[in-house]
Design a protein around this motif. Structure first.
Motif, mmCIF file in Angstrom:
data_model
loop_
_atom_site.group_PDB
_atom_site.id
_atom_site.type_symbol
_atom_site.label_atom_id
_atom_site.label_comp_id
_atom_site.label_asym_id
_atom_site.label_seq_id
_atom_site.Cartn_x
_atom_site.Cartn_y
_atom_site.Cartn_z
ATOM 1 N N SER A 324 0.825 -1.212 0.000
ATOM 2 C CA SER A 324 0.000 0.000 0.000
ATOM 3 C C SER A 324 0.857 1.258 0.000
ATOM 4 O O SER A 324 2.063 1.203 0.268
ATOM 5 C CB SER A 324 -0.892 0.012 1.249
ATOM 6 O OG SER A 324 -0.086 0.083 2.417
ATOM 7 N N TYR A 325 0.204 2.380 -0.281
ATOM 8 C CA TYR A 325 0.849 3.693 -0.183
ATOM 9 C C TYR A 325 1.362 3.909 1.235
ATOM 10 O O TYR A 325 2.480 4.380 1.452
ATOM 11 C CB TYR A 325 -0.159 4.784 -0.564
ATOM 12 C CG TYR A 325 0.251 6.185 -0.168
ATOM 13 C CD1 TYR A 325 1.064 6.955 -0.999
ATOM 14 C CD2 TYR A 325 -0.172 6.739 1.048
ATOM 15 C CE1 TYR A 325 1.443 8.240 -0.630
ATOM 16 C CE2 TYR A 325 0.208 8.020 1.422
ATOM 17 C CZ TYR A 325 1.016 8.762 0.591
ATOM 18 O OH TYR A 325 1.407 10.033 0.948
ATOM 19 N N GLU A 326 0.539 3.530 2.218
ATOM 20 C CA GLU A 326 0.896 3.731 3.622
ATOM 21 C C GLU A 326 2.170 2.971 3.992
ATOM 22 O O GLU A 326 3.004 3.466 4.744
ATOM 23 C CB GLU A 326 -0.259 3.290 4.530
ATOM 24 C CG GLU A 326 -1.464 4.206 4.517
ATOM 25 C CD GLU A 326 -2.318 4.082 3.255
ATOM 26 O OE1 GLU A 326 -3.088 5.016 2.969
ATOM 27 O OE2 GLU A 326 -2.193 3.054 2.546
ATOM 28 N N SER A 330 5.619 4.627 5.338
ATOM 29 C CA SER A 330 6.183 4.135 6.600
ATOM 30 C C SER A 330 7.645 3.720 6.414
ATOM 31 O O SER A 330 8.495 4.002 7.275
ATOM 32 C CB SER A 330 5.359 2.948 7.097
ATOM 33 O OG SER A 330 5.908 2.431 8.281
ATOM 34 N N ASP A 357 3.061 14.233 3.430
ATOM 35 C CA ASP A 357 3.437 13.170 4.362
ATOM 36 C C ASP A 357 4.944 13.015 4.529
ATOM 37 O O ASP A 357 5.416 12.627 5.599
ATOM 38 C CB ASP A 357 2.865 11.826 3.883
ATOM 39 C CG ASP A 357 1.363 11.724 4.082
ATOM 40 O OD1 ASP A 357 0.809 12.527 4.861
ATOM 41 O OD2 ASP A 357 0.737 10.841 3.459
#
Length: 416
Positions: A324-326, A330, A357
């Protein structure tokens, strides 16, 4: 009086003269320097070859950073001429206003004062620092790595001759004469004479300077840079950008060391991307998910945990497929050095989210990390890429080597 203190005092005295220098004088220095670099190219290259000959144990990446060429010297001279043509930042108005009672207030740019720059193996740095400091009215004391001693000595000789031709004090640009590590520590503690220190190099160098210094430190930290290829990335654009960001000059701090790729596009992009990287002799190290797509051990070796925190400065890249993008964000938050990180995506919302972000000095959308450079940004050059959260972050050009100074003019105004 120690030799270090003597040099610091000379620098402070030179600062008083240099801040009054005219733009014409500073440009005369720059043009003389550019001419001299070209005229003395063979002499410079001879000393550079001497450095290379005396340092046979250097890695390939370090040798690339150290080596000069006639074409490279012409490029350095061209950069000096660009700086000569740029506006003088000293005295430029940042803002101005008049208070209701008629008090006139103006904020202008003023030189920082006396800088210390500690750097490692790139001999062009001594010229870059000299040209930017003199044009912005700053005095500088430099110390380069021992592996480029002869190159730096001949370049410093040319810099001093050019200062003299322009009628500027030769103490405006100095090399630290005492080569001991203890001398560097002594210098960065002289807060009566030194205003700021800019270390450019590895993590150990910067950490040692931070431990010693009694003056502010602007960190040009290592370049552990990332490119994230989003699920909405354009296929060919992603391949072209990643290849450029890794291979155009892998020995520089703005070269990417890790490619993150969304699982939904990995199957399409990775085969072509890895083939293009291998074709350019890049060693690819992938996570397990990446190696499921690129099963050929000759094309993709197994990445270890150490690879995610490694600044290779070489033709090596680690690749991680993320869910994922997240997960990508991270990973960048955990491992990035904060110099520059990028995203490839056609999704404008995701692009804007990434810009917010990622807390790096420079964040890019659909552009190569290799563009993060003072010259490419139109600054003429850079004294470093500041990864600190103080002063000016990112590539530091002329304006970034100045600070604000208030000029207040009244007519007998008093505080009531």
């Amino acid at each position: 009086m120690s030799k270090v203190l003597e040099q610091a005092k000379k620098a402070k005295d030179a600062s008083k003269i240099l801040k009054r220098a005219t733009t014409e004088q500073k440009n005369a220095f720059l043009n003389a320097l550019a001419d001299s670099l070209v005229m003395n190219s063979e002499k410079i290259l001879q000393q550079n070859r001497r450095d290379l000959g005396e340092n046979k144990d250097l890695t390939t990446a370090m040798r690339r950073r150290l080596e000069l060429s006639a074409k490279g010297l012409e490029s350095i001279a061209a950069s000096v001429r660009v700086i000569a043509k740029l506006p003088d930042p000293v005295g430029a108005t940042i803002s101005e206003w008049i208070r209701p009672d008629g008090l006139q207030i103006k904020k202008v740019r003023s030189p920082i004062g006396v800088l210390v720059c500690i750097f490692e193996s790139r001999p062009n740095v001594i010229v870059d620092v000299a040209m930017l400091c003199v044009k912005s009215g700053n005095v500088v004391i430099m110390r380069g790595g021992k592996e480029i001693t002869h190159s730096n000595d001949i370049l410093m000789e040319i810099i001093k001759e050019s200062l003299e031709k322009a009628g500027l004090p030769i103490s405006a640009v100095q090399q630290l004469e005492d080569r001991r590590y203890e001398a560097v520590c002594e210098l960065v503690q002289l807060d009566k004479y030194i205003d700021i220190v800019i270390p450019r190099g590895g993590e150990a160098l910067i950490n040692n300077i931070v431990k010693c210094a009694k003056v502010p430190v602007l960190k040009h930290f290592r370049g552990l840079c990332h490119m994230y290829i989003d699920k909405d990335a354009d296929f060919q654009k992603a391949v072209d950008l990643a290849v450029n960001a890794k291979t155009s000059n892998s020995a520089t701090c703005n070269s990417i060391e890790t490619i993150l790729i969304h699982k939904d596009t990995a199957g399409l992009v990775l085969p072509k991307l890895v083939n293009e990287l291998v074709k350019r002799e890049v060693e690819v190290r992938g996570c397990d998910k990446t190696r499921e797509i690129i099963a050929d051990e000759n094309k993709c070796k197994k990445a270890t945990e150490e690879d995610w925190s490694k600044e290779y400065l070489d033709l090596i890249v680690s690749v991680k497929t993320v869910d994922s993008y997240e997960e990508a964000v991270s990973h960048i938050e955990k491992y990035s050095s904060g110099l520059t990180d990028s995203i490839v995506t056609e999704n404008k919302n995701i692009a804007q989210k990434f810009l917010k972000d990622i807390d790096s000095a420079t964040v890019l959308v659909n552009a190569s990390n290799r563009l993060v450079d003072g010259g490419e940004f139109g600054l003429g050059g850079e004294i470093g890429i500041n990864t600190s959260h103080i002063h000016s972050r990112g590539p530091m050009g002329l304006e970034d080597l100045t600070v604000g100074k208030y000029i207040v003019v009244g007519e007998g105004h008093i505080r009531k």
